[in-house]
Design a protein around this motif. Sequence first.
Motif, PDB file in Angstrom:
ATOM      1  N   ILE A 215     -11.896 -20.310   4.705  1.00  0.00           N
ATOM      2  CA  ILE A 215     -10.840 -20.313   5.710  1.00  0.00           C
ATOM      3  C   ILE A 215     -11.172 -19.238   6.729  1.00  0.00           C
ATOM      4  O   ILE A 215     -11.434 -18.084   6.365  1.00  0.00           O
ATOM      5  CB  ILE A 215      -9.461 -20.026   5.074  1.00  0.00           C
ATOM      6  CG1 ILE A 215      -9.137 -21.068   4.003  1.00  0.00           C
ATOM      7  CG2 ILE A 215      -8.373 -19.976   6.144  1.00  0.00           C
ATOM      8  CD1 ILE A 215      -9.084 -22.491   4.503  1.00  0.00           C
ATOM      9  N   ILE A 216     -11.201 -19.610   7.989  1.00  0.00           N
ATOM     10  CA  ILE A 216     -11.451 -18.639   9.050  1.00  0.00           C
ATOM     11  C   ILE A 216     -10.256 -18.632  10.004  1.00  0.00           C
ATOM     12  O   ILE A 216      -9.545 -19.625  10.124  1.00  0.00           O
ATOM     13  CB  ILE A 216     -12.774 -18.922   9.809  1.00  0.00           C
ATOM     14  CG1 ILE A 216     -12.797 -20.319  10.413  1.00  0.00           C
ATOM     15  CG2 ILE A 216     -13.964 -18.742   8.878  1.00  0.00           C
ATOM     16  CD1 ILE A 216     -14.011 -20.597  11.287  1.00  0.00           C
ATOM     17  N   SER A 217     -10.025 -17.519  10.615  1.00  0.00           N
ATOM     18  CA  SER A 217      -8.931 -17.343  11.574  1.00  0.00           C
ATOM     19  C   SER A 217      -7.572 -17.751  11.008  1.00  0.00           C
ATOM     20  O   SER A 217      -6.683 -18.124  11.755  1.00  0.00           O
ATOM     21  CB  SER A 217      -9.210 -18.116  12.862  1.00  0.00           C
ATOM     22  OG  SER A 217     -10.390 -17.667  13.457  1.00  0.00           O
ATOM     23  N   GLY A 218      -7.438 -17.736   9.693  1.00  0.00           N
ATOM     24  CA  GLY A 218      -6.145 -17.994   9.069  1.00  0.00           C
ATOM     25  C   GLY A 218      -5.755 -19.450   8.927  1.00  0.00           C
ATOM     26  O   GLY A 218      -4.939 -19.785   8.083  1.00  0.00           O
ATOM     27  N   ASN A 219      -6.308 -20.361   9.749  1.00  0.00           N
ATOM     28  CA  ASN A 219      -5.875 -21.755   9.659  1.00  0.00           C
ATOM     29  C   ASN A 219      -6.975 -22.776   9.963  1.00  0.00           C
ATOM     30  O   ASN A 219      -6.682 -23.926  10.263  1.00  0.00           O
ATOM     31  CB  ASN A 219      -4.687 -22.004  10.580  1.00  0.00           C
ATOM     32  CG  ASN A 219      -5.055 -21.859  12.040  1.00  0.00           C
ATOM     33  OD1 ASN A 219      -6.070 -21.271  12.394  1.00  0.00           O
ATOM     34  ND2 ASN A 219      -4.225 -22.395  12.902  1.00  0.00           N
ATOM     35  N   ILE A 220      -8.223 -22.374   9.879  1.00  0.00           N
ATOM     36  CA  ILE A 220      -9.334 -23.291  10.128  1.00  0.00           C
ATOM     37  C   ILE A 220     -10.181 -23.375   8.863  1.00  0.00           C
ATOM     38  O   ILE A 220     -10.602 -22.365   8.316  1.00  0.00           O
ATOM     39  CB  ILE A 220     -10.203 -22.819  11.310  1.00  0.00           C
ATOM     40  CG1 ILE A 220      -9.351 -22.725  12.571  1.00  0.00           C
ATOM     41  CG2 ILE A 220     -11.388 -23.764  11.529  1.00  0.00           C
ATOM     42  CD1 ILE A 220     -10.034 -21.998  13.705  1.00  0.00           C
ATOM     43  N   ILE A 221     -10.405 -24.599   8.410  1.00  0.00           N
ATOM     44  CA  ILE A 221     -11.257 -24.833   7.244  1.00  0.00           C
ATOM     45  C   ILE A 221     -12.670 -25.080   7.760  1.00  0.00           C
ATOM     46  O   ILE A 221     -12.894 -26.002   8.537  1.00  0.00           O
ATOM     47  CB  ILE A 221     -10.785 -26.046   6.429  1.00  0.00           C
ATOM     48  CG1 ILE A 221      -9.328 -25.868   5.978  1.00  0.00           C
ATOM     49  CG2 ILE A 221     -11.701 -26.269   5.222  1.00  0.00           C
ATOM     50  CD1 ILE A 221      -8.719 -27.118   5.359  1.00  0.00           C
ATOM     51  N   GLU A 222     -13.595 -24.239   7.334  1.00  0.00           N
ATOM     52  CA  GLU A 222     -15.000 -24.385   7.719  1.00  0.00           C
ATOM     53  C   GLU A 222     -15.746 -24.993   6.532  1.00  0.00           C
ATOM     54  O   GLU A 222     -15.904 -24.364   5.501  1.00  0.00           O
ATOM     55  CB  GLU A 222     -15.607 -23.032   8.077  1.00  0.00           C
ATOM     56  CG  GLU A 222     -17.085 -23.111   8.429  1.00  0.00           C
ATOM     57  CD  GLU A 222     -17.689 -21.732   8.610  1.00  0.00           C
ATOM     58  OE1 GLU A 222     -17.937 -21.344   9.762  1.00  0.00           O
ATOM     59  OE2 GLU A 222     -17.878 -21.036   7.574  1.00  0.00           O
ATOM     60  N   LEU A 223     -16.160 -26.261   6.677  1.00  0.00           N
ATOM     61  CA  LEU A 223     -16.925 -26.944   5.638  1.00  0.00           C
ATOM     62  C   LEU A 223     -18.399 -26.682   5.876  1.00  0.00           C
ATOM     63  O   LEU A 223     -18.874 -26.808   7.004  1.00  0.00           O
ATOM     64  CB  LEU A 223     -16.695 -28.453   5.702  1.00  0.00           C
ATOM     65  CG  LEU A 223     -15.256 -28.962   5.706  1.00  0.00           C
ATOM     66  CD1 LEU A 223     -15.238 -30.477   5.833  1.00  0.00           C
ATOM     67  CD2 LEU A 223     -14.524 -28.513   4.470  1.00  0.00           C
ATOM     68  N   THR A 224     -19.142 -26.343   4.830  1.00  0.00           N
ATOM     69  CA  THR A 224     -20.578 -26.120   4.947  1.00  0.00           C
ATOM     70  C   THR A 224     -21.302 -27.074   4.013  1.00  0.00           C
ATOM     71  O   THR A 224     -21.022 -27.124   2.821  1.00  0.00           O
ATOM     72  CB  THR A 224     -20.947 -24.664   4.585  1.00  0.00           C
ATOM     73  OG1 THR A 224     -20.220 -23.785   5.446  1.00  0.00           O
ATOM     74  CG2 THR A 224     -22.437 -24.425   4.772  1.00  0.00           C
ATOM     75  N   THR A 225     -22.236 -27.837   4.592  1.00  0.00           N
ATOM     76  CA  THR A 225     -23.074 -28.742   3.812  1.00  0.00           C
ATOM     77  C   THR A 225     -24.253 -27.939   3.293  1.00  0.00           C
ATOM     78  O   THR A 225     -25.059 -27.457   4.082  1.00  0.00           O
ATOM     79  CB  THR A 225     -23.580 -29.901   4.687  1.00  0.00           C
ATOM     80  OG1 THR A 225     -22.460 -30.543   5.300  1.00  0.00           O
ATOM     81  CG2 THR A 225     -24.368 -30.901   3.860  1.00  0.00           C
ATOM     82  N   PRO A 226     -24.382 -27.763   1.970  1.00  0.00           N
ATOM     83  CA  PRO A 226     -25.451 -26.917   1.420  1.00  0.00           C
ATOM     84  C   PRO A 226     -26.861 -27.361   1.792  1.00  0.00           C
ATOM     85  O   PRO A 226     -27.711 -26.538   2.085  1.00  0.00           O
ATOM     86  CB  PRO A 226     -25.245 -27.005  -0.088  1.00  0.00           C
ATOM     87  CG  PRO A 226     -23.825 -27.370  -0.254  1.00  0.00           C
ATOM     88  CD  PRO A 226     -23.487 -28.241   0.927  1.00  0.00           C
TER      89      PRO A 226
ATOM     90  N   ASP B 180     -13.111 -27.658  16.702  1.00  0.00           N
ATOM     91  CA  ASP B 180     -14.331 -26.869  16.847  1.00  0.00           C
ATOM     92  C   ASP B 180     -14.138 -25.573  16.068  1.00  0.00           C
ATOM     93  O   ASP B 180     -13.102 -25.373  15.420  1.00  0.00           O
ATOM     94  CB  ASP B 180     -14.683 -26.639  18.321  1.00  0.00           C
ATOM     95  CG  ASP B 180     -13.679 -25.767  19.064  1.00  0.00           C
ATOM     96  OD1 ASP B 180     -12.786 -25.155  18.434  1.00  0.00           O
ATOM     97  OD2 ASP B 180     -13.783 -25.679  20.292  1.00  0.00           O
ATOM     98  N   SER B 181     -15.097 -24.674  16.125  1.00  0.00           N
ATOM     99  CA  SER B 181     -15.045 -23.450  15.310  1.00  0.00           C
ATOM    100  C   SER B 181     -13.921 -22.503  15.712  1.00  0.00           C
ATOM    101  O   SER B 181     -13.555 -21.631  14.938  1.00  0.00           O
ATOM    102  CB  SER B 181     -16.387 -22.720  15.374  1.00  0.00           C
ATOM    103  OG  SER B 181     -16.649 -22.311  16.695  1.00  0.00           O
ATOM    104  N   THR B 182     -13.350 -22.690  16.904  1.00  0.00           N
ATOM    105  CA  THR B 182     -12.254 -21.835  17.339  1.00  0.00           C
ATOM    106  C   THR B 182     -10.889 -22.454  17.054  1.00  0.00           C
ATOM    107  O   THR B 182      -9.863 -21.855  17.335  1.00  0.00           O
ATOM    108  CB  THR B 182     -12.350 -21.543  18.852  1.00  0.00           C
ATOM    109  OG1 THR B 182     -12.165 -22.764  19.581  1.00  0.00           O
ATOM    110  CG2 THR B 182     -13.682 -20.917  19.211  1.00  0.00           C
ATOM    111  N   GLY B 183     -10.887 -23.677  16.511  1.00  0.00           N
ATOM    112  CA  GLY B 183      -9.631 -24.349  16.208  1.00  0.00           C
ATOM    113  C   GLY B 183      -9.141 -25.257  17.318  1.00  0.00           C
ATOM    114  O   GLY B 183      -8.072 -25.839  17.218  1.00  0.00           O
TER     115      GLY B 183
END
Length: 147
Positions: free
Chosen positions: A98-109, A128-131
């Motif tokens: 969780i970034i910026s409190g309300n953004i889910i950042e999914l990472t493909t390994p 986008d990455s800024t929400g």
Amino acid sequence: MKGIYLLTVITAIAVAGCDGKRKENGCKKEIITTVTKTGNSKNKIADFYGTYKGTLPCADCGGIRTTLKINNDTTYELISEYIGMKDGIFEECGVYRIISGNIIELTTPSSGEKTYYKIIDSGVALSDSTGKTANGKLAKHYILKRH
């Protein structure tokens, strides 16, 4: 013009997770990391775990039927079905934070590629990455609703 650019970027993000291979055996569990939460710990999004579904727009198919499962162990499962396309079902698993409190950042390994969803009242919206999410008439088509 900005709206069209944002829409193009968001669509590219949605399609980018596809590596052109159908995964027959489902997802393997990845290394579990801790969720990094930033901001106020009393945030209303504390209970974002669950399954989200919807159909995202697709430039060359009938839509992308999407199921996103956010697990409480910092892993996710994403199934994307490209409607009307032969061999158009893709599964991906990975880790999120969780970034910026309300953004889910999914990472493909396997690729390190990142996809973002903003947590909203009715579910999650591709962002986008800024929400920043799509706006205008097509905005509702980029939302996955909680099930």
